[in-house]
Scaffold this motif. Structure first.
Motif, PDB file in Angstrom:
ATOM      1  N   GLY A  41       2.838  13.042  -4.649  1.00 36.13           N
ATOM      2  CA  GLY A  41       2.312  11.886  -4.043  1.00 36.13           C
ATOM      3  C   GLY A  41       2.870  10.756  -4.212  1.00 36.13           C
ATOM      4  N   ASN A  42       2.445   9.675  -3.383  1.00 38.20           N
ATOM      5  CA  ASN A  42       3.346   8.503  -3.452  1.00 38.20           C
ATOM      6  C   ASN A  42       3.254   7.883  -4.816  1.00 38.20           C
ATOM      7  OD1 ASN A  42       0.491   7.680  -3.228  1.00 38.20           O
ATOM      8  ND2 ASN A  42       0.977   6.083  -1.817  1.00 38.20           N
ATOM      9  N   LYS A  43       2.349   8.225  -5.500  1.00 42.68           N
ATOM     10  CA  LYS A  43       2.195   7.342  -6.909  1.00 42.68           C
ATOM     11  C   LYS A  43       3.197   8.254  -7.807  1.00 42.68           C
ATOM     12  CE  LYS A  43      -0.993   4.778  -5.480  1.00 42.68           C
ATOM     13  NZ  LYS A  43      -1.427   5.594  -4.439  1.00 42.68           N
ATOM     14  N   ALA A  44       3.476   9.441  -7.555  1.00 39.03           N
ATOM     15  CA  ALA A  44       4.658  10.308  -8.219  1.00 39.03           C
ATOM     16  C   ALA A  44       6.070   9.404  -8.057  1.00 39.03           C
ATOM     17  CB  ALA A  44       4.714  11.582  -8.174  1.00 39.03           C
ATOM     18  N   ARG A  45       6.157   9.291  -6.761  1.00 37.54           N
ATOM     19  CA  ARG A  45       7.338   8.739  -6.221  1.00 37.54           C
ATOM     20  C   ARG A  45       7.556   7.405  -6.893  1.00 37.54           C
ATOM     21  NH1 ARG A  45      11.120   9.638  -2.110  1.00 37.54           N
ATOM     22  NH2 ARG A  45      10.168  10.916  -0.943  1.00 37.54           N
ATOM     23  N   LYS A  46       6.482   6.513  -7.062  1.00 36.32           N
ATOM     24  CA  LYS A  46       6.570   5.145  -7.685  1.00 36.32           C
ATOM     25  C   LYS A  46       6.837   5.398  -9.257  1.00 36.32           C
ATOM     26  CE  LYS A  46       3.244   3.388  -4.523  1.00 36.32           C
ATOM     27  NZ  LYS A  46       2.078   2.103  -4.210  1.00 36.32           N
ATOM     28  N   ALA A  47       5.989   6.393  -9.871  1.00 35.80           N
ATOM     29  CA  ALA A  47       6.065   6.477 -11.349  1.00 35.80           C
ATOM     30  C   ALA A  47       7.445   6.855 -11.645  1.00 35.80           C
ATOM     31  CB  ALA A  47       5.390   7.635 -11.730  1.00 35.80           C
ATOM     32  N   SER A  70      -8.623   7.313  -8.624  1.00 34.05           N
ATOM     33  CA  SER A  70      -7.215   6.860  -8.488  1.00 34.05           C
ATOM     34  C   SER A  70      -6.194   7.797  -8.880  1.00 34.05           C
ATOM     35  CB  SER A  70      -6.799   5.606  -9.384  1.00 34.05           C
ATOM     36  OG  SER A  70      -5.492   5.293  -9.818  1.00 34.05           O
ATOM     37  N   ASN A  71      -5.291   8.052  -7.954  1.00 39.10           N
ATOM     38  CA  ASN A  71      -4.246   9.052  -8.096  1.00 39.10           C
ATOM     39  C   ASN A  71      -3.217   8.365  -8.827  1.00 39.10           C
ATOM     40  OD1 ASN A  71      -4.975  11.279  -6.336  1.00 39.10           O
ATOM     41  ND2 ASN A  71      -4.605   9.766  -4.607  1.00 39.10           N
ATOM     42  N   HIS A  72      -3.079   7.206  -8.894  1.00 36.53           N
ATOM     43  CA  HIS A  72      -2.146   6.560  -9.783  1.00 36.53           C
ATOM     44  C   HIS A  72      -2.286   6.493 -11.165  1.00 36.53           C
ATOM     45  CE1 HIS A  72       0.181   3.049 -11.370  1.00 36.53           C
ATOM     46  NE2 HIS A  72      -1.080   2.554 -11.691  1.00 36.53           N
ATOM     47  N   HIS A 177       1.175   6.518   7.989  1.00 41.70           N
ATOM     48  CA  HIS A 177       0.863   7.160   6.694  1.00 41.70           C
ATOM     49  C   HIS A 177      -0.346   6.086   6.168  1.00 41.70           C
ATOM     50  CE1 HIS A 177       2.044   3.244   4.834  1.00 41.70           C
ATOM     51  NE2 HIS A 177       3.179   3.152   5.918  1.00 41.70           N
ATOM     52  N   ALA A 178      -1.055   6.569   5.230  1.00 40.34           N
ATOM     53  CA  ALA A 178      -2.032   5.937   4.774  1.00 40.34           C
ATOM     54  C   ALA A 178      -1.858   4.687   3.860  1.00 40.34           C
ATOM     55  CB  ALA A 178      -2.949   6.772   3.704  1.00 40.34           C
ATOM     56  N   SER A 179      -2.345   3.414   4.414  1.00 37.27           N
ATOM     57  CA  SER A 179      -1.824   2.347   3.652  1.00 37.27           C
ATOM     58  C   SER A 179      -3.093   1.648   2.760  1.00 37.27           C
ATOM     59  CB  SER A 179      -1.712   1.198   4.797  1.00 37.27           C
ATOM     60  OG  SER A 179      -0.530   0.351   3.964  1.00 37.27           O
ATOM     61  N   GLY A 180      -2.708   1.564   1.696  1.00 36.72           N
ATOM     62  CA  GLY A 180      -3.713   1.071   0.409  1.00 36.72           C
ATOM     63  C   GLY A 180      -3.460  -0.443   0.141  1.00 36.72           C
ATOM     64  N   THR A 181      -2.794  -0.177  -1.101  1.00 32.24           N
ATOM     65  CA  THR A 181      -2.202  -1.558  -1.876  1.00 32.24           C
ATOM     66  C   THR A 181      -0.958  -2.027  -1.117  1.00 32.24           C
ATOM     67  OG1 THR A 181      -0.576  -0.478  -3.180  1.00 32.24           O
ATOM     68  CG2 THR A 181      -2.897  -0.749  -4.032  1.00 32.24           C
ATOM     69  N   GLY A 182      -0.550  -1.217  -0.313  1.00 28.97           N
ATOM     70  CA  GLY A 182       0.528  -1.711   0.707  1.00 28.97           C
ATOM     71  C   GLY A 182       1.964  -1.516   0.319  1.00 28.97           C
ATOM     72  N   THR A 183       2.163  -1.012  -0.917  1.00 31.34           N
ATOM     73  CA  THR A 183       3.519  -0.692  -1.178  1.00 31.34           C
ATOM     74  C   THR A 183       4.162   0.039  -0.627  1.00 31.34           C
ATOM     75  OG1 THR A 183       2.420  -1.145  -3.453  1.00 31.34           O
ATOM     76  CG2 THR A 183       4.785  -0.994  -3.570  1.00 31.34           C
ATOM     77  N   THR A 184       3.681   1.316  -0.187  1.00 37.96           N
ATOM     78  CA  THR A 184       4.198   2.317   0.398  1.00 37.96           C
ATOM     79  C   THR A 184       4.896   1.762   1.544  1.00 37.96           C
ATOM     80  OG1 THR A 184       2.836   3.936  -0.756  1.00 37.96           O
ATOM     81  CG2 THR A 184       3.756   4.536   1.297  1.00 37.96           C
ATOM     82  N   GLN A 185       3.864   1.106   2.468  1.00 38.24           N
ATOM     83  CA  GLN A 185       4.104   0.563   3.840  1.00 38.24           C
ATOM     84  C   GLN A 185       5.376  -0.488   3.746  1.00 38.24           C
ATOM     85  OE1 GLN A 185       1.249  -0.738   6.421  1.00 38.24           O
ATOM     86  NE2 GLN A 185       2.531  -0.992   7.827  1.00 38.24           N
ATOM     87  N   THR A 278     -10.312  10.277   1.291  1.00 34.71           N
ATOM     88  CA  THR A 278     -10.134   8.849   1.014  1.00 34.71           C
ATOM     89  C   THR A 278      -8.855   8.459   1.440  1.00 34.71           C
ATOM     90  OG1 THR A 278     -11.552   8.912  -0.939  1.00 34.71           O
ATOM     91  CG2 THR A 278     -10.006   7.203  -0.781  1.00 34.71           C
ATOM     92  N   TYR A 279      -7.647   9.258   1.489  1.00 36.00           N
ATOM     93  CA  TYR A 279      -6.618   8.690   1.960  1.00 36.00           C
ATOM     94  C   TYR A 279      -5.939   9.329   3.212  1.00 36.00           C
ATOM     95  CZ  TYR A 279      -6.511   6.312  -2.591  1.00 36.00           C
ATOM     96  OH  TYR A 279      -6.955   5.648  -3.921  1.00 36.00           O
ATOM     97  N   VAL A 280      -5.319  10.636   2.884  1.00 39.38           N
ATOM     98  CA  VAL A 280      -4.468  11.336   3.814  1.00 39.38           C
ATOM     99  C   VAL A 280      -5.241  11.833   4.757  1.00 39.38           C
ATOM    100  CG1 VAL A 280      -3.019  13.035   3.969  1.00 39.38           C
ATOM    101  CG2 VAL A 280      -2.919  11.856   1.960  1.00 39.38           C
ATOM    102  N   HIS A 305       2.713  12.533   4.164  1.00 41.86           N
ATOM    103  CA  HIS A 305       1.437  12.911   3.235  1.00 41.86           C
ATOM    104  C   HIS A 305       1.732  12.385   1.815  1.00 41.86           C
ATOM    105  CE1 HIS A 305      -1.313  15.475   0.934  1.00 41.86           C
ATOM    106  NE2 HIS A 305      -1.514  16.454   2.046  1.00 41.86           N
ATOM    107  N   THR A 306       0.759  11.548   1.529  1.00 38.90           N
ATOM    108  CA  THR A 306       1.065  10.631   0.368  1.00 38.90           C
ATOM    109  C   THR A 306       0.424  11.362  -0.965  1.00 38.90           C
ATOM    110  OG1 THR A 306      -0.470   9.392   1.408  1.00 38.90           O
ATOM    111  CG2 THR A 306       1.779   8.555   1.502  1.00 38.90           C
ATOM    112  N   GLY A 307      -0.111  12.577  -0.898  1.00 43.07           N
ATOM    113  CA  GLY A 307      -0.792  13.117  -1.892  1.00 43.07           C
ATOM    114  C   GLY A 307      -2.195  13.292  -1.915  1.00 43.07           C
ATOM    115  N   GLY A 308      -2.589  13.246  -3.374  1.00 43.51           N
ATOM    116  CA  GLY A 308      -4.015  13.288  -3.575  1.00 43.51           C
ATOM    117  C   GLY A 308      -4.621  14.858  -3.632  1.00 43.51           C
ATOM    118  N   THR A 309      -4.151  15.498  -4.101  1.00 44.85           N
ATOM    119  CA  THR A 309      -4.286  16.911  -3.769  1.00 44.85           C
ATOM    120  C   THR A 309      -5.635  17.070  -4.981  1.00 44.85           C
ATOM    121  OG1 THR A 309      -2.222  17.784  -3.198  1.00 44.85           O
ATOM    122  CG2 THR A 309      -3.731  19.495  -4.254  1.00 44.85           C
TER     123      THR A 309
END
Ligand SMILES: *Cc1c(COP(=O)(O)O)cnc(C)c1O
Length: 318
Positions: A41-47, A70-72, A177-185, A278-280, A305-309
Motif C-alpha cells: 500500500g501507499n503507506k509502505a511506499r512512504k515507509a 490506520s494502514n500507516h 486514486h483515493a486521497s486522504g491526507t493528500g501526500t499521495t496526490q 474506507t479507501y480503495v 490501488h493504494t492498499g489496505g488489504t
C-alpha cells in the motif's frame, strides 16, 4: 538495528495491468498493494523513505499517530518491530472500532496510547520529550506519513508510471486514486509537473475531507515539496493540475453505501482484487461516478490501488 530488506530498495515498480472496460474507457490498475512489506500500500511506499531517514538520523524509536483503521500505523509498527526499535502510537479515542490493523499494531508490540482527539497533539509532544529525557533519539512521523518524504515517495511512483507508459507505448489520460491526507496526490502531481506532462489529469477522490480544505492541504504539500528541493513552480501550473473532488466522500471518513460494497464484491469476485470500503473501494466507485458525471469516453484510465488489504479482510468477516 536490524535491516528491513523490503524497505531498502525503493524501486518497487509495482505491476500495472488492464482490469475492465467502463463506459467506453479502458481501466488499468497499478497494484501498490503488492509492495512487498506488511501487506503493501501507499503507506509502505512512504515507509521506505522514513526507514532510510531513521537510519540516517540514528533514531532508536518512532512516535506516530493514527486511528484503529490506520494502514500507516500497521506498517510503521511492523517496520519498527523488524528494525528492533520501539514504536509509540497515539490513537484518538473517537477513532471507532478495532480492525485487523489494530490487531497487527498490537502484535508488532507498539505502545498504544488512546486519548481524545483534541489531546493527540500534546500527548505526542509529551511522549517525545519523555523519550528525549530518557536519553532516546525519537523519530516522529506525522499521521498517514504526511510530509515531504511521503510526497517524495509518490514523485518516484509517478516516475514508475511514466516508464511503464514509455515501455508499453500507452498513454494514460487520467490517473485516479483515493486521497486522504493528500501526500499521495501531492507526489503524483509534483511528478507530473516536473515531467511537464500536459495531456493527463490526475484526480484525487477525497475519501474524507471536503473542499476547499482538502484541496488546500494537497496544495500546501506540493508547495512544500518543491521548496524542499528548490524547484520553482508557477502557482498557475499547480492550480491547473490539482484536481481534488469531494463529490464522493459521502458523509466522510469510513462512510460507504451499497454501491461501494457492490463494487467491492465485483472486484474480488470477477478480478480477484481486494478493496476496502474506507479507501480503495470508495475511490474506485468514486472514479466510476466521476467518469459518468463528466462524460469521459475513449480514454485510458489508470487507477492506483493504494492498499489496505487488512481492512478488506476485516470487512469480510464483519
Ligand atoms: C492512507 C491511505 C490513502 C490516502 O493516502 P494519502 O497519502 O493520505 O492521501 C489511500 N488508500 C489507502 C489504502 C490508505 O491507507
Amino acid at each position: 538495528m536490524n535491516k528491513v530488506v523490503e524497505l531498502e530498495n525503493t524501486e518497487f515498480n509495482t505491476p500495472i495491468f488492464f482490469v475492465e472496460e467502463f463506459s467506453d474507457n479502458k481501466i488499468y490498475i497499478k497494484r501498490d498493494d503488492f509492495i512487498p512489506f506488511s501487506f503493501g500500500g501507499n503507506k509502505a511506499r512512504k515507509a521506505a523513505y522514513f526507514y532510510k531517514d531513521i537510519i540516517k538520523n540514528n533514531s532508536d524509536c518512532v512516535v506516530t499517530y493514527g486511528s484503529g483503521s490506520s494502514n500507516h500505523c500497521r506498517i510503521i509498527a511492523n517496520m519498527c518491530k523488524s528494525m528492533g526499535i520501539e514504536c509509540y502510537v497515539v490513537s484518538p479515542l473517537e477513532a471507532g472500532e478495532e480492525t485487523m490493523n489494530t490487531i497487527l499494531v498490537k502484535k508488532f508490540g507498539a505502545h498504544i496510547t488512546c486519548v481524545p482527539v483534541n489531546e493527540v497533539h500534546d500527548t505526542l509532544e509529551n511522549i517525545m520529550s519523555e523519550l528525549r529525557k530518557n536519553g532516546k533519539n525519537p523519530y516522529q512521523i506525522l499521521g498517514g506519513g504526511h510530509g515531504d518524504l511521503g510526497t517524495a515517495a509518490f514523485v518516484d511512483a509517478y516516475q514508475e508510471i511514466l516508464e511503464f507508459e514509455n515501455k508499453n507505448n500507452i498513454k494514460y489520460d487520467y490517473i485516479f486514486h483515493a486521497s486522504g491526507t493528500g501526500t499521495t496526490q501531492a507526489g503524483l502531481v509534483c511528478g507530473q509537473l516536473i515531467n511537464n506532462k500536459k495531456d493527463q489529469t490526475i484526480v484525487g477522490i477525497s475519501i474524507a475531507r471536503k473542499c476547499p480544505q482538502g484541496r488546500n492541504v494537497v496544495k500546501e504539500s506540493i508547495i512544500s515539496y518543491f521548496n524542499s528541493c528548490n524547484i520553482e513552480m508557477d502557482d498557475s501550473k499547480i492550480e491547473q493540475k490539482l484536481v481534488f473532488t469531494d463529490a464522493y466522500r459521502l458523509d466522510g471518513y469510513g462512510e460507504a453505501n451499497s454501491q461501494i460494497y457492490a463494487e467491492i464484491n465485483n472486484m474480488i469476485e470477477n478480478h480477484g482484487i481486494p478493496m476496502d470500503s474506507t479507501y480503495v473501494g470508495k475511490a474506485y466507485w468514486g472514479m466510476k461516478q466521476y467518469i459518468l458525471d463528466n462524460n469521459i469516453k475513449n480514454n485510458n484510465i489508470l487507477f492506483i490501488h493504494t492498499g489496505g488489504t487488512p481492512l478488506f479482510f476485516h470487512e469480510l468477516i464483519k
